[in-house]
Enzyme design. Structure first.
Site: not given
Ligand code: GUN
Length: 284
Positions: A52, A96, A119
């Site tokens: 990311k 996350q 998100d």
């Molecule tokens: N853990 C697995 N997929 C995601 C996601 O799309 N965003 C976040 N913040 N955590 C995750």
């Protein structure tokens, strides 16, 4: 059979985002900012966060990597989020998941400002998605899957869509998109009665169950569109929830793992951060 090339589409989208950010920077002197909070030592999460951050760099989004130790208290995480909520140079806040077991994820996500929830995890944003509100921030993986349908001209209206997996991150928001697209959607889980029968009926199958190669060729309808959200680490490397070898012989379209849905999730995070920037800076 057509392979849905998420890597290529995400790369095209990143290019579009990069251009738009560069124009907005000329006009406003500002660039979007994303704060990424990761707690603890989950190795898969570290890989995702690294990807990311790299993608932010590629398109001109300023990112802050806020890595907190495993034993960080709920209160400390909440205070960190509150600081980012206040900052004008931060348009998006991402926590996350998963968080360490002792931390209440819901309580943490609740603290993120609605207009910085890139998100799309907050209940308000999920509600707005179900209501078909265009300007809400939407969950990245389902949004990325919708983008794939759009870019490959896959029509959803009236189609029988089967979603396997009812998570807050994938299954539930995916259902919201399908309702609004006019599909006839069924959301299943591992306890669903006659699951195989339901899979066989799907014109479009979206699998997010976390079971390596669960969906076999014999289970799917000829010509089905198959979207594999699974990422499973096995002795033989990464694989999805779909047995690609077998299912690709029957599907009309299929996403590979890796290189299908995964890169789209990251591209949509960048897109949401840009949207949040435009909303927050009132550039519409
Ligand atoms: N853990 C697995 N997929 C995601 C996601 O799309 N965003 C976040 N913040 N955590 C995750």
């Amino acid at each position: 059979m057509n392979i849905i090339d998420g890597k290529k589409i995400s790369s095209n989208i990143k290019e579009e985002i990069k251009k738009e950010i560069s124009v907005l920077k000329e006009q406003t002197g500002k660039m979007p900012g994303l704060a990424i909070i990761i707690v603890g030592e989950n190795e898969a999460s570290k890989v995702y966060v690294k990807s990311k951050i790299k993608s932010c760099e590629e398109v001109g989004i300023k990112s802050i990597n806020c890595a907190l130790p495993e034993n960080t208290s709920e209160e400390e995480i909440i205070n960190t989020i509150k600081e980012f909520n206040k900052r004008d140079d931060i348009d998006g806040i991402l926590v996350q998941l998963p968080l360490p077991k002792n931390i209440d994820e819901k309580k943490i996500i609740d603290v993120i400002s609605l207009n910085k929830d890139v998100d799309g995890f907050k209940p308000e944003n999920l509600g707005l998605l179900f209501l078909g509100e265009k300007k809400s921030l939407k969950s990245c993986t389902p949004l990325g899957i919708m983008e794939l349908f759009y870019r490959y001209n896959i029509d959803l209206k009236g189609k029988d869509v089967v979603i396997i997996g009812r998570s807050n991150i994938v299954g539930k928001p995916m259902m919201g998109f399908m309702i609004n697209a006019g599909a006839t959607a069924t959301i299943c889980n591992s306890n669903t009665k006659n699951l195989e029968e339901k899979i066989k009926n799907a014109d479009i199958l979206i699998v997010a169950m976390g079971k390596a190669k669960y969906v076999k060729g014999s289970m799917v309808k000829n010509g089905a569109v198959v979207i594999d959200v699974g990422i499973n680490r096995t002795e033989n490397g990464l694989c999805g929830d779909v047995d690609y070898e077998e299912v690709s012989k029957k599907a009309s379209y299929i996403t590979p793992v890796p290189g299908g849905v995964g890169p789209m999730t990251v591209a949509m995070l960048l897109k949401n951060t840009l949207s949040a920037f435009k909303i927050n800076k009132q550039i519409i």
